[in-house]
Structures are given as structure tokens and as C-alpha cells.
Design an enzyme around this catalytic site. Sequence first.
Site, PDB file in Angstrom:
ATOM      1  CB  VAL A 174      69.288 -51.568  -3.446  1.00 46.39           C
ATOM      2  CG1 VAL A 174      68.910 -50.936  -2.165  1.00 46.39           C
ATOM      3  CG2 VAL A 174      70.736 -51.730  -3.943  1.00 46.39           C
ATOM      4  N   GLY A 232      72.065 -51.653  -8.758  1.00 43.97           N
ATOM      5  CA  GLY A 232      73.443 -51.007  -8.927  1.00 43.97           C
ATOM      6  C   GLY A 232      74.418 -51.855  -9.540  1.00 43.97           C
ATOM      7  CB  SER A 233      78.019 -51.726  -9.205  1.00 41.22           C
ATOM      8  OG  SER A 233      77.961 -51.040  -8.182  1.00 41.22           O
ATOM      9  CG  PHE A 234      78.125 -55.010  -5.795  1.00 42.92           C
ATOM     10  CD1 PHE A 234      79.067 -55.838  -6.586  1.00 42.92           C
ATOM     11  CD2 PHE A 234      78.864 -54.161  -5.207  1.00 42.92           C
ATOM     12  CE1 PHE A 234      80.501 -55.439  -6.727  1.00 42.92           C
ATOM     13  CE2 PHE A 234      80.098 -53.626  -5.049  1.00 42.92           C
ATOM     14  CZ  PHE A 234      80.954 -54.557  -5.719  1.00 42.92           C
ATOM     15  N   GLY A 235      73.899 -55.602  -7.635  1.00 46.19           N
ATOM     16  CA  GLY A 235      72.491 -56.276  -7.680  1.00 46.19           C
ATOM     17  C   GLY A 235      71.441 -55.502  -7.277  1.00 46.19           C
ATOM     18  CG  ASP A 293      82.410 -48.276  -6.408  1.00 46.88           C
ATOM     19  OD1 ASP A 293      82.742 -47.507  -7.154  1.00 46.88           O
ATOM     20  OD2 ASP A 293      81.308 -48.939  -6.551  1.00 46.88           O
ATOM     21  CE  LYS A 295      73.661 -51.488  -1.590  1.00 49.23           C
ATOM     22  NZ  LYS A 295      74.904 -50.740  -1.880  1.00 49.23           N
ATOM     23  CG  LEU A 321      65.155 -48.698  -1.897  1.00 54.63           C
ATOM     24  CD1 LEU A 321      66.225 -48.612  -0.660  1.00 54.63           C
ATOM     25  CD2 LEU A 321      64.068 -47.415  -1.867  1.00 54.63           C
ATOM     26  N   GLY A 322      66.182 -50.063  -6.263  1.00 56.29           N
ATOM     27  CA  GLY A 322      66.913 -49.636  -7.676  1.00 56.29           C
ATOM     28  C   GLY A 322      67.880 -50.814  -7.726  1.00 56.29           C
TER      29      GLY A 322
HETATM   30  P1  ADP Z   1      75.459 -48.501  -7.051  1.00 56.57           P
HETATM   31  O1  ADP Z   1      76.194 -49.536  -7.867  1.00 56.57           O
HETATM   32  O2  ADP Z   1      75.269 -47.138  -7.807  1.00 56.57           O
HETATM   33  O3  ADP Z   1      76.309 -47.975  -5.846  1.00 56.57           O
HETATM   34  P2  ADP Z   1      73.485 -49.645  -5.197  1.00 56.57           P
HETATM   35  O4  ADP Z   1      73.546 -51.021  -5.537  1.00 56.57           O
HETATM   36  O5  ADP Z   1      74.563 -49.329  -4.107  1.00 56.57           O
HETATM   37  O6  ADP Z   1      74.240 -48.997  -6.709  1.00 56.57           O
HETATM   38  O7  ADP Z   1      72.231 -49.230  -5.035  1.00 56.57           O
HETATM   39  C1  ADP Z   1      71.250 -49.189  -6.046  1.00 56.57           C
HETATM   40  C2  ADP Z   1      70.247 -48.164  -5.695  1.00 56.57           C
HETATM   41  O8  ADP Z   1      69.669 -48.188  -4.236  1.00 56.57           O
HETATM   42  C3  ADP Z   1      70.654 -46.572  -5.957  1.00 56.57           C
HETATM   43  O9  ADP Z   1      69.674 -46.066  -6.536  1.00 56.57           O
HETATM   44  C4  ADP Z   1      70.873 -46.299  -4.410  1.00 56.57           C
HETATM   45  O10 ADP Z   1      70.548 -44.806  -4.311  1.00 56.57           O
HETATM   46  C5  ADP Z   1      69.931 -47.033  -3.786  1.00 56.57           C
HETATM   47  N1  ADP Z   1      70.410 -47.253  -2.242  1.00 56.57           N
HETATM   48  C6  ADP Z   1      71.424 -48.285  -2.008  1.00 56.57           C
HETATM   49  N2  ADP Z   1      71.813 -48.020  -0.574  1.00 56.57           N
HETATM   50  C7  ADP Z   1      70.782 -47.310  -0.127  1.00 56.57           C
HETATM   51  C8  ADP Z   1      70.754 -47.069   1.281  1.00 56.57           C
HETATM   52  N3  ADP Z   1      71.295 -47.536   2.220  1.00 56.57           N
HETATM   53  N4  ADP Z   1      69.596 -46.043   1.549  1.00 56.57           N
HETATM   54  C9  ADP Z   1      68.881 -45.766   0.590  1.00 56.57           C
HETATM   55  N5  ADP Z   1      68.951 -46.034  -0.875  1.00 56.57           N
HETATM   56  C10 ADP Z   1      70.175 -46.690  -0.965  1.00 56.57           C
HETATM   57 MG    MG Z   2      76.321 -48.456  -3.841  1.00 48.40          MG
END
Ligand code: ADP
Ligand code: MG
Length: 644
Positions: A43, A38-41, A158, A61, A35-36
Site C-alpha cells: 500500500v 497487508g493481506s493483498f499486497g 474481511d 494498493k 504505507l505498509g
Molecule cells: P490489511 O491486510 O491489514 O487490511 P492493507 O493491504 O489493507 O492491509 O493495508 C496495509 C497497510 O496500509 C495498513 O497498515 C493500513 O493501515 C494501510 N492502509 C491501507 N489502506 C489505507 C488508507 N485508505 N488510508 C491510510 N492507510 C491505509
Molecule cells: Mg485492508
Amino acid sequence: MLKFQEAAKCMNGSTAISTYPETLVARRYVLQQKLGSGSFGTVYLVSDKKAKRGEELKVLKEISVGQLNPNETVQANLEAQLLSKLDHPTIVKFHASFVEQDNFCIITEYCEGRDLDCKIQEYKEAGKIFPENQIIEWFIQLLLGVDYMHERRILHRDLKSKNIFLKSNLLKIGDFGVSRLLMGSCDLATTLTGTPHYMSPEALKHQGYDTKSDIWSLACILYEMCCMNHAFTGSSFLSIVLKIVEGDTPSLPERYPRELNAIMESMLNKSPSLRPSALEILKIPYIDEQLQHLMCRYSEMTLEDKNLNCQKESAHIINAMQKKIHLHTLRVLSEVQKMTPRERMRLRKLQAADEKARKLKKIVEEKYEENNKRMQELRSRNFQQLSVDVLHEKHLIGMDENMERPEGRLACSPQKEDKERWPGREEEFDEPTSENLPKSQPVPFLNLSELESSVEDTTADLGHHEIPEDPLVAEEYYADVFDSCTEESEEEEEEIVFSASEGEVKDGGPQPPYRTNQQDSDIEALARCLENVLGCTSLETRTITSAAADVSPGPTVLNSVMAGTKMKHMRESAIQKLGTEVFEEVYNYLKRARHQKASEAEIRECLEKVVPRASDCFEVDQLLYFEEQLLITMGTGSTLQSHH
Ligand code: ADP
Ligand code: MG
């Protein structure tokens, strides 16, 4: 055990991993797509093999934390257990966590509507803004979630639009309590979480983080929903920080109600203690009024859902009944298929005979009815005519020259004769009697030859022929009679049942967008939350926890590991963007410039000699800031105030 890096390689960005062999993470999660990060790792979207049907999709995550000792693992898991017990419709559900090699993994609810940041960007690009009532509804949803967590002494640390998710137009706050789970409650946890845009002055100045710091961030989100821009902007990391710490409080454009602006400004008070709590905001008359409207709307929605559920259930029942009937036919069929050809031929003959008998019975009934009518006609016509020439009446009652009975017997009781011909049918011939007719009255009766010929006509019309005597010939002759119910027709039937149930749902007029049970129950739960807030008249009935919030240290054990990993990621990302050489140059220049307290204009001018835009160096600036913060927490650095 799966190595995420390996899995990720096969996944190629956000493409579904249909070619990737099903790898189970923690013996139950199958990776679906990335999915992407983010700040921690990183997803991932995963499918939970142990979840109930329709609830399989979840989010994994994966946070790289390095080698953890068993003690750290136990502490982190205890914290995670607490988080997994929390349940609120506007909080992304935290399902579980586990450690796998160097990764700390968190399983949460999946929100298919993406995050609020994406939604805002999408609207901004289309030149659209959110309707005011939509903003108020979302703001209330966020307040309810924040209040729920703050009541339980959990801080977010956050809050930002990237951590707010959409799920069928319901906002859900993600990562609540996760920063504490990962980094404990020291200030470093807050400073290291990433974007400075939503950070409160006290958090940036290391003067303690509490519930009111979350309230500040929430105000920044409200501003963003109204203006489609950050509340505090700047070309560099430090310029944003300075605006937050000592700049003016932003206000909403004129088009928004004064009450809403007043609320936002109070939430952005530089002094945390002067900011209202989430519950206090919910109790402000302007918000309270909107709350009542929402309460009515949600109640109506849940009522609608109940109706919809009733319809769905009745469709289910109809479906089940039709299946049962279908099963019965199939059972009969399978019995037939077990028979020998001879037995089947007999069955067909029996069925043909039954059919003939059924038709005969029908014709008899019709003829009887017809005769009865004629008789009534005659009766009324000949009532006064006592002597009738029977021969002249013949045509009237439908007898023809081929009549079997001799003319001489015409005067005898027709009932008797018919009863003889149709033994066991007396009850059907109980009228007319000779008593209720004039003695010489010609009595109607069934004309058998006519009857038989009409039976033959009917059966011929229906294509009934003599069944061949040879069982094998009969088999061929009727090859298709018993085989009409194939699997195809079974499928068809299912399709019909399905569309019938769909039709039922659609019949009730325009329907709300498709909602799952989970989403239905979210609305119901939200209605209950509103009811709770509306029912709670005094703020004293609840303990506001700002003083006591998040005071226990939590699993700070992950701190140093997390901080190290975080910085490493930030450095890597900046190098990737600028190239190693430019990165080194920018890093060294900025370090010097910040120490010499150079002006923003001067810094920008110098930076733009090496990079196209000064903003490209945002991450390097942030990294320098973090490195300094790390020194501060270790007691060897200067404070932020020393910068200006
Ligand atoms: P951030 O540091 O931006 O909060 P995350 O690690 O929380 O990053 O999320 C990374 C990516 O995964 C983001 O694009 C976010 O939209 C997506 N994402 C995170 N949690 C969820 C979720 N529960 N459902 C759908 N998408 C998610
Ligand atoms: Mg997040």
C-alpha cells in the site's frame, strides 16, 4: 511504466521519496511513501496530479496477481466501476482500479488517522480505554456503513480493526467489496483473507458467507473497542478456530450497559439467521436514542461549519480587496517608473504644491473657525458698547504691527476685501455680514502673514524643502520617495492579510480541530444518513438482503491466481521469520500432528523444542489450514468437522 518493486527500493520503508524522480503511475499518480503491506499486497500513499486542490492525497494498493488475460481484466474493471459508484461517509471511497503488468492496482481515499488496530494498540500501551460514548458513536458509524453496503448486496468478508480507518475521529471502513473484486464470492475468498479472529463459524465451516457473517465480525470489533483485546483468542490458529466454532459467547465487562452487551451477544449468535441485521440494530431503542443525540451533535457541527465557512469567505473577500488595492498602488507606481527624470521632478513639484495647497486650505479653515469664535466672543462682550476704539481692539482680533492694510481701511467691509484676496471663495465667507453686526463693530478677518508663516512652519515641521531644479539632482534627492513599495512589502502585506483572516477564524472562541471541506461534508453526509435511518420507521420499507446477498459469482477468474499468490506470500513470510530449516521441521510436524488430532498442549510442548514460543508457528499453522481448505474446495479434502 513504473515497476513498483523498483520504486519501492528507492523508497526505503516509509521515508518520503523526495529523492525519487517523479514517476507517474497510470499517467496521474506520483508515489509519495509506502504505507505498509497487508493481506493483498503493498500500500502506497500517492499524489493524484489530476485531483482538485486539497484532494490530491490518495492510496494506491498494488496487488500482485500474475498475468491476467484481457477477459479477466475487463471483468475486474466492471466490478471496480460498480464499487467506484458507491459513496458513504463511513466507507473508504473507492476511486479507481487498473491493471499494470502483473499488478492489479486500486486507488482509494487516504485516511490520515491510521487504522483502528493501531489506535487500539496505542491506547492499550498507554493503559487507556475509549470512553463509552466514543465507542457507541464509532459503533453507530460502522453500522451505518455496513447497512449501506448490505443494502446494495455487497459483503465485506474481511471486517477487522485493521480495515477500519480514522479520519478526523470519523471511522471509515476500508476494502469493502474488494475481496469479491479480487477473488469472487466463493468461500475460499473469505478463508484466505488472513486473520481468523473476526471470522464467523459458518465462514470457517464453509457453510456459506452472507451479510450476517459481516455482522459477526462487527461484533468482534465492538468487543475489541470495549476490551482492547480480541473476542476470540488462542495460542494457535486452530485453537482460535475451535473457540469460534464451538466456544462460549464472550460478554462485555460490567462497566458497559446491559443493552450494549445484549446487542453484541446477539450479533455473536452461532446461528447466522438469529443475528440482527445492521438496520435492525440501528432500530433497537437503546441505539436509536444514541442516534438522536448524534443527529443533534452533527447538525450543530455542520451549522458551526457554515458559520466558519462564512468567516472564511469574508476573509477571502477582504483578502481579494486588499490585493486589489495593492494592485492599484503598484499600477500607479509602474506609471511613475516609466517617466523621465524631468517628468518625475515635475510630478514631485506638483505633488508638493498640492500638499501645500491642502495645508493652506486646512489652515484657512482653522483660522476662519478661530476668527469666527473670537467674533462671537466679541459680539457677546460688546453687544451694548456701541462706540469702540478700534485701535484698542486690535490685539483682540489678532492683528499685529506688520499688518498690510492701512489703518484707515479697517472700517471698510472685511468681506469685500477677503473676497478679493480669495477669489472664488465667496461661499466660504458668507458670514458674518455687516447686517447682523453693529455698525462700528470691529470685524474679524484673516491675518494672511500669520497664515503664511504658519504654513511655512507646518511644511518645515514636516520636512518639506524646496525641490532642486536640476531633474537629476531632484532624482537623487528624492531617491526613496517612489520606491517604498518593494516585493518585500508585498509579501508583508500578504502575511498581514493571512494572519488577519486567521485571526477572524480564531476570534470565534475555541475552534474544533482543523477540518477540510471533505471532512466537513462527511459530517454533513453522516447527519443525512442518520436522518434517513431515524426517518425510516418500518423495517419493511427496506429490503434486507441477507438471502440475496452477493449471490452472483463475480470475477472468480482471479481466484486461482490469488490463492496461489497468497499461499506463496504466507510461506515466504514464515520462512523469513523461522529460517528455512526450522520452517520445514515445524511444517512437517504440524501437518502430522493435525492429522493425528494431537492435543493443543502436546503440540505446544513439541513446538517449543524448536522455537522460543509456540505462537511463532501461527503462520505455518494457518498455511496448513489454507492448503487443506484449498483441497476441500476442490472436493478432495476432508471437512473441518473431521478434525474433532
Ligand atoms: P490489511 O491486510 O491489514 O487490511 P492493507 O493491504 O489493507 O492491509 O493495508 C496495509 C497497510 O496500509 C495498513 O497498515 C493500513 O493501515 C494501510 N492502509 C491501507 N489502506 C489505507 C488508507 N485508505 N488510508 C491510510 N492507510 C491505509
Ligand atoms: Mg485492508
